[in-house]
Motif scaffolding. Structure first.
Motif, PDB file in Angstrom:
ATOM      1  N   TYR A 156       9.075   9.843  -3.605  1.00  9.15           N
ATOM      2  CA  TYR A 156       9.711   9.170  -2.479  1.00  9.15           C
ATOM      3  C   TYR A 156       8.693   8.214  -1.867  1.00  9.15           C
ATOM      4  CZ  TYR A 156      12.774   8.564   1.549  1.00  9.15           C
ATOM      5  OH  TYR A 156      13.607   8.041   2.505  1.00  9.15           O
ATOM      6  N   ALA A 157       8.470   7.117  -2.542  1.00 12.28           N
ATOM      7  CA  ALA A 157       7.443   6.164  -2.121  1.00 12.28           C
ATOM      8  C   ALA A 157       7.944   5.296  -0.972  1.00 12.28           C
ATOM      9  CB  ALA A 157       7.047   5.275  -3.288  1.00 12.28           C
ATOM     10  N   ASN A 210      10.769   0.220   2.547  1.00 11.65           N
ATOM     11  CA  ASN A 210      11.304   1.483   2.053  1.00 11.65           C
ATOM     12  C   ASN A 210      12.367   1.177   1.005  1.00 11.65           C
ATOM     13  OD1 ASN A 210      12.292   4.016   1.573  1.00 11.65           O
ATOM     14  ND2 ASN A 210      12.831   4.466   3.694  1.00 11.65           N
ATOM     15  N   ASP A 227      -4.895   1.567  -2.176  1.00 17.90           N
ATOM     16  CA  ASP A 227      -4.668   2.331  -0.952  1.00 17.90           C
ATOM     17  C   ASP A 227      -5.905   2.363  -0.058  1.00 17.90           C
ATOM     18  OD1 ASP A 227      -2.135   2.852  -1.874  1.00 17.90           O
ATOM     19  OD2 ASP A 227      -2.672   4.773  -2.760  1.00 17.90           O
ATOM     20  N   TYR A 261       6.200   2.050   1.358  1.00 17.59           N
ATOM     21  CA  TYR A 261       5.056   1.150   1.269  1.00 17.59           C
ATOM     22  C   TYR A 261       4.784   0.453   2.589  1.00 17.59           C
ATOM     23  CZ  TYR A 261       5.888   1.702  -3.717  1.00 17.59           C
ATOM     24  OH  TYR A 261       6.061   2.233  -4.962  1.00 17.59           O
ATOM     25  N   ASN A 307      13.889   3.254  -0.856  1.00 16.15           N
ATOM     26  CA  ASN A 307      14.751   4.408  -1.092  1.00 16.15           C
ATOM     27  C   ASN A 307      16.104   4.297  -0.403  1.00 16.15           C
ATOM     28  OD1 ASN A 307      12.697   5.882  -2.577  1.00 16.15           O
ATOM     29  ND2 ASN A 307      11.657   5.987  -0.614  1.00 16.15           N
ATOM     30  N   GLN A 340       0.877  -1.165   0.000  1.00 19.73           N
ATOM     31  CA  GLN A 340       0.000   0.000   0.000  1.00 19.73           C
ATOM     32  C   GLN A 340       0.915   1.216   0.000  1.00 19.73           C
ATOM     33  OE1 GLN A 340      -2.336   0.927   3.599  1.00 19.73           O
ATOM     34  NE2 GLN A 340      -4.116   0.596   2.286  1.00 19.73           N
ATOM     35  N   ARG A 341       0.795   2.063  -1.024  1.00 17.81           N
ATOM     36  CA  ARG A 341       1.728   3.173  -1.209  1.00 17.81           C
ATOM     37  C   ARG A 341       1.496   4.288  -0.205  1.00 17.81           C
ATOM     38  NH1 ARG A 341       3.525   7.779  -3.725  1.00 17.81           N
ATOM     39  NH2 ARG A 341       5.258   7.554  -5.157  1.00 17.81           N
ATOM     40  N   GLY A 342       2.583   4.869   0.237  1.00 19.09           N
ATOM     41  CA  GLY A 342       2.553   6.031   1.113  1.00 19.09           C
ATOM     42  C   GLY A 342       3.735   6.914   0.764  1.00 19.09           C
ATOM     43  N   GLY A 343       4.045   7.866   1.611  1.00 16.90           N
ATOM     44  CA  GLY A 343       5.161   8.760   1.339  1.00 16.90           C
ATOM     45  C   GLY A 343       4.731   9.922   0.482  1.00 16.90           C
ATOM     46  N   ARG A 344       5.706  10.636  -0.036  1.00 18.11           N
ATOM     47  CA  ARG A 344       5.405  11.794  -0.871  1.00 18.11           C
ATOM     48  C   ARG A 344       5.748  11.505  -2.329  1.00 18.11           C
ATOM     49  NH1 ARG A 344      10.391  13.249   1.648  1.00 18.11           N
ATOM     50  NH2 ARG A 344      11.953  13.721   0.082  1.00 18.11           N
ATOM     51  N   LYS A 345       5.456  12.477  -3.177  1.00 19.35           N
ATOM     52  CA  LYS A 345       5.724  12.312  -4.603  1.00 19.35           C
ATOM     53  C   LYS A 345       7.225  12.130  -4.821  1.00 19.35           C
ATOM     54  CE  LYS A 345       5.357  15.849  -7.491  1.00 19.35           C
ATOM     55  NZ  LYS A 345       4.782  16.879  -8.362  1.00 19.35           N
TER      56      LYS A 345
END
Length: 177
Positions: free
Chosen positions: A15-16, A41, A30, A18, A43, A8-13
């Motif tokens: 910079y995902a 994460n 979502d 999950y 990233n 399920q995606r979260g974070g900001r544009k």
């Protein structure tokens, strides 16, 4: 109710981050979910996975189907390995203690591999920084040499001009005497 283990995606544009969740297959990506199992994460280097191991194992054994990405994450964390070993215990191939011992040995090998990769990345980063520093020192030395040569040439020119100015003054003094 058919359930899936999915992201399920979260974070900001750009910079995902999950969540790993249990959700009904008909629920939106979502949207509503049954249970949160952890976080992923991608990233960081290496990617960070926080997982409730026991609940993930429970849901896999119950029949929840993971998506391809989640399947890869669960394999990397060892959930599938433990499921496989527990299957061996149920069939009577070995006991629970042996199962845990095999899993711990596998996990230690996995952790050692990740640590070796992190050490290699750190060493490469240090080597790259040292090489960059050496190149910068060489450039600075070349620049300092240029500046020193330029100053020496300017001093020599000033000394010549000063010598030429003093020479006519001395000739003028000898002519007056």
């Amino acid at each position: 109710m058919a359930t899936k283990i999915r992201l399920q995606r979260g974070g900001r544009k750009g910079y995902a981050v999950y969540r790993i969740v249990i959700a009904d297959v008909r629920a939106p990506r979502d949207g509503k979910f049954t249970e949160k199992l952890g976080m992923y994460n991608p990233n960081t280097n290496p990617a960070t996975v926080e997982l409730n191991f026991e609940r993930a194992l429970y849901w896999l054994e119950t029949g929840a189907q993971p998506t391809d990405t989640v399947r890869t994450l669960l394999k990397r964390e060892g959930v599938y390995m433990m499921k496989h070993l527990r299957g061996g215990v149920k069939k009577g191939a070995f006991d629970e203690a042996t199962c845990q011992q095999k899993f711990d040995a596998w996990k230690q090998g996995k952790v050692a591999g990740v640590e070796a990769l992190a050490k290699k990345n750190a060493d490469e980063k240090k080597a790259k920084a040292a090489k960059s520093l050496e190149e910068e020192k060489k450039k600075n030395e070349a620049l300092a040499k240029k500046v020193a040569d330029k100053k020496a040439a300017a001093q020599a020119a000033a000394a010549e001009a000063n010598a030429e100015n003093e020479a006519p003054a001395q000739e003028g003094e000898t002519a007056e005497a």
